[in-house]
Design a protein around this motif. Structure first.
Motif, PDB file in Angstrom:
ATOM      1  N   THR A 175      24.042  34.998  40.824  1.00  0.00           N
ATOM      2  CA  THR A 175      23.931  34.005  41.882  1.00  0.00           C
ATOM      3  C   THR A 175      24.156  32.584  41.400  1.00  0.00           C
ATOM      4  O   THR A 175      23.524  32.135  40.441  1.00  0.00           O
ATOM      5  N   ALA A 185      32.228  38.613  39.451  1.00  0.00           N
ATOM      6  CA  ALA A 185      32.160  38.059  40.792  1.00  0.00           C
ATOM      7  C   ALA A 185      30.711  37.803  41.175  1.00  0.00           C
ATOM      8  O   ALA A 185      29.783  38.438  40.661  1.00  0.00           O
ATOM      9  N   THR A 186      30.514  36.883  42.095  1.00  0.00           N
ATOM     10  CA  THR A 186      29.160  36.488  42.495  1.00  0.00           C
ATOM     11  C   THR A 186      28.619  37.424  43.573  1.00  0.00           C
ATOM     12  O   THR A 186      28.280  37.015  44.685  1.00  0.00           O
ATOM     13  N   ASP A 187      28.555  38.699  43.232  1.00  0.00           N
ATOM     14  CA  ASP A 187      28.007  39.732  44.099  1.00  0.00           C
ATOM     15  C   ASP A 187      27.179  40.664  43.228  1.00  0.00           C
ATOM     16  O   ASP A 187      27.632  41.067  42.149  1.00  0.00           O
ATOM     17  N   ARG A 232      27.962  28.272  50.268  1.00  0.00           N
ATOM     18  CA  ARG A 232      28.454  28.747  48.974  1.00  0.00           C
ATOM     19  C   ARG A 232      29.516  27.829  48.392  1.00  0.00           C
ATOM     20  O   ARG A 232      29.551  27.546  47.205  1.00  0.00           O
ATOM     21  N   ARG A 233      30.394  27.311  49.235  1.00  0.00           N
ATOM     22  CA  ARG A 233      31.441  26.426  48.725  1.00  0.00           C
ATOM     23  C   ARG A 233      30.843  25.140  48.179  1.00  0.00           C
ATOM     24  O   ARG A 233      31.276  24.612  47.155  1.00  0.00           O
ATOM     25  N   ASP A 246      36.521  29.408  42.995  1.00  0.00           N
ATOM     26  CA  ASP A 246      36.607  29.889  44.364  1.00  0.00           C
ATOM     27  C   ASP A 246      37.716  30.925  44.525  1.00  0.00           C
ATOM     28  O   ASP A 246      38.693  30.924  43.761  1.00  0.00           O
ATOM     29  N   PRO A 247      37.630  31.782  45.528  1.00  0.00           N
ATOM     30  CA  PRO A 247      38.704  32.753  45.761  1.00  0.00           C
ATOM     31  C   PRO A 247      40.034  32.058  46.044  1.00  0.00           C
ATOM     32  O   PRO A 247      40.090  31.062  46.771  1.00  0.00           O
ATOM     33  N   ILE A 276      35.821  36.718  46.673  1.00  0.00           N
ATOM     34  CA  ILE A 276      34.609  35.913  46.580  1.00  0.00           C
ATOM     35  C   ILE A 276      34.652  35.109  45.288  1.00  0.00           C
ATOM     36  O   ILE A 276      35.459  35.405  44.395  1.00  0.00           O
ATOM     37  N   PRO A 277      33.821  34.080  45.173  1.00  0.00           N
ATOM     38  CA  PRO A 277      33.819  33.289  43.936  1.00  0.00           C
ATOM     39  C   PRO A 277      33.554  34.154  42.704  1.00  0.00           C
ATOM     40  O   PRO A 277      32.804  35.131  42.749  1.00  0.00           O
ATOM     41  N   THR A 278      34.205  33.782  41.605  1.00  0.00           N
ATOM     42  CA  THR A 278      34.110  34.513  40.342  1.00  0.00           C
ATOM     43  C   THR A 278      33.738  33.543  39.232  1.00  0.00           C
ATOM     44  O   THR A 278      34.192  32.397  39.213  1.00  0.00           O
TER      45      THR A 278
END
Length: 436
Positions: free
Chosen positions: A218, A421-423, A10-11, A398-399, A366-368
């Motif tokens: 995503t 957020a990426t969820d 993800r990073r 990134d968080p 989490i990433p936003t």
């Protein structure tokens, strides 16, 4: 096998990133008659997401045409055939306050119709969707690309749009909307509505591939095997051309990347186009090199930058209005689109022509993804001593990270800003800002 070829976490995904008495009126009448139109319809539809199984019911935004030219004035009609209110949200459309969702245009009731006029001042790759109000709805919805061609010719042989979207499927084959707990669903991806797409090419043919991340939440990376990928535009705005690192393009939800690819593989061969979502790599398309003779004797010379859309060459950061914005964490001043009210205080106010610098801090775990309506921005270097050689309207953070962006508040109006957020279950949140 694909995962061994193309491994990212993800990073990594977020790093790459109109009689004589009437004569005076005739020109305007002629202009109106010549005005291109776009008829949009929000409606129920289906999409094939499982081989050999019944199609999955979804909602979609359909249009009779989607390619236009810079400088045209587009008349858009939206008919809402859904059982719920709908609002069209335009991604990449700068300086058209009349089209701004929620802040200017209220949601359109079921069975209602509306018309608006959009000046196409910029060429580029745009996106229109119904997803601003999509969280928790009965069905997920598809997006619609909008292409505005440059006034000047561009040296490419073919121009292809590649819209990538994601879905969450229950065991019974139904799909859930974002903002809901995905539970026992499984992810599925489509490109132009297909599970896999073949893109034909001849040797030495230059393709302009307009990649669009139409995914709900995503961040993805896309890699074309055995080919150099030259990035020419990001989020609809020309960039200084550069080769994608490792041949991979990283796209946050809503991001658009225009890339030039010269077909260099041997005649009759296929080159996989892999999609990576931070967990798995999968083939989503193939670049199929024809066995026909080469289109030309040799490859075209290196591409020149795309014609400018006229955004400012420099931004005077010294006298900028500086604003800190927190993303993620407790909602605070952020609200869901369904609860948006223009009576709420804006995140900031800026005088027209002022440079604005936003410090965006992601306090979520989490990433936003941040999206700015109405204007494009520059991503600043860490020391505020320069900026990246491209314009954006969407940025994944990134968080715990703070990113600084800058833009010229050129267009007066009320504009949205979005954060999500990426969820899959994360709510889409909005605020607004004013240029006066």
């Amino acid at each position: 096998m694909a995962d061994r070829i193309f491994r990212l976490d993800r990073r990594d995904l977020l790093a790459g990133l109109g009689a004589t008495a009437l004569a005076p009126a005739l020109p305007s009448i002629a202009a109106a008659q010549a005005r291109p139109t776009l008829a949009l319809q929000a409606k129920a539809s289906v999409i094939a997401l499982r081989p050999g199984a019944p199609a999955t019911p979804i909602w979609t935004l359909e249009g009779a045409a989607f390619r236009f030219k810079r400088g045209e004035t587009l008349e858009v009609t939206l008919a809402n055939g859904l059982p719920v209110p709908a609002v069209a949200s335009w991604r990449g459309l700068d300086g058209v306050p009349a089209a701004e969702p929620l802040a200017t245009r209220a949601p359109l009731a079921s069975a209602a119709r509306e018309t608006l006029v959009i000046p196409l001042r910029h060429a580029g790759t745009f996106l229109c969707d119904l997803r601003l109000l999509g969280d928790g709805q009965a069905r997920p919805s598809r997006a619609l690309p909008l292409i505005v061609s440059e006034s000047e010719p561009v040296a490419v042989d073919r121009d292809e749009v590649l819209l990538i979207e994601d879905w969450r499927l229950r065991p019974d084959g139904s799909a859930i909307a974002p903002g809901l707990d995905p539970g026992d669903t499984v992810p599925a991806y489509t490109i132009n509505g297909l599970a896999v797409l073949d893109i034909p090419a001849r040797v030495h043919q230059r393709l302009r591939l307009r990649f669009i991340n139409g995914c709900q939440r995503t961040t993805i990376a896309v890699k074309i095997e055995n080919h150099d990928v030259r990035v020419m535009a990001l989020d609809g705005q020309p960039a200084e051309p550069f080769l994608a690192r490792g041949g991979a393009l990283v796209l946050a939800p809503g991001t658009r990347i225009d890339a030039f690819v010269d077909a260099t593989a041997a005649p009759g061969t296929n080159s996989s186009i892999l999609l990576h979502d931070g967990k798995d790599a999968r083939p989503i398309a193939r670049l199929v090199t024809s066995a026909e003779p080469a289109l030309r004797a040799g490859p075209l010379p290196a591409a020149l930058p795309l014609p400018s859309n006229g955004l400012p060459a420099r931004l005077d950061l010294k006298s900028a209005l500086r604003v800190d914005l927190s993303l993620g964490g407790p909602p605070a001043d952020w609200v869901t689109p369904a609860n948006f009210a223009i009576s709420a205080a804006p995140a900031f106010r800026a005088k027209a022509g002022r440079i604005v610098v936003l410090a965006l801090t992601n306090r979520a775990a989490i990433p936003t993804v941040f999206h700015l309506h109405g204007h494009h921005f520059r991503l600043l270097d860490r020391l505020d001593d320069g900026w990246k050689p491209f314009w954006l309207d969407t940025l994944a953070i990134d968080p715990g990270q703070t990113q600084r962006i800058a833009f010229a508040a050129e267009f007066a109006g009320r504009w949205l800003i979005e954060s999500v957020a990426t969820d899959w279950a994360a709510p889409r949140l909005v605020r607004w800002y004013s240029v006066e």
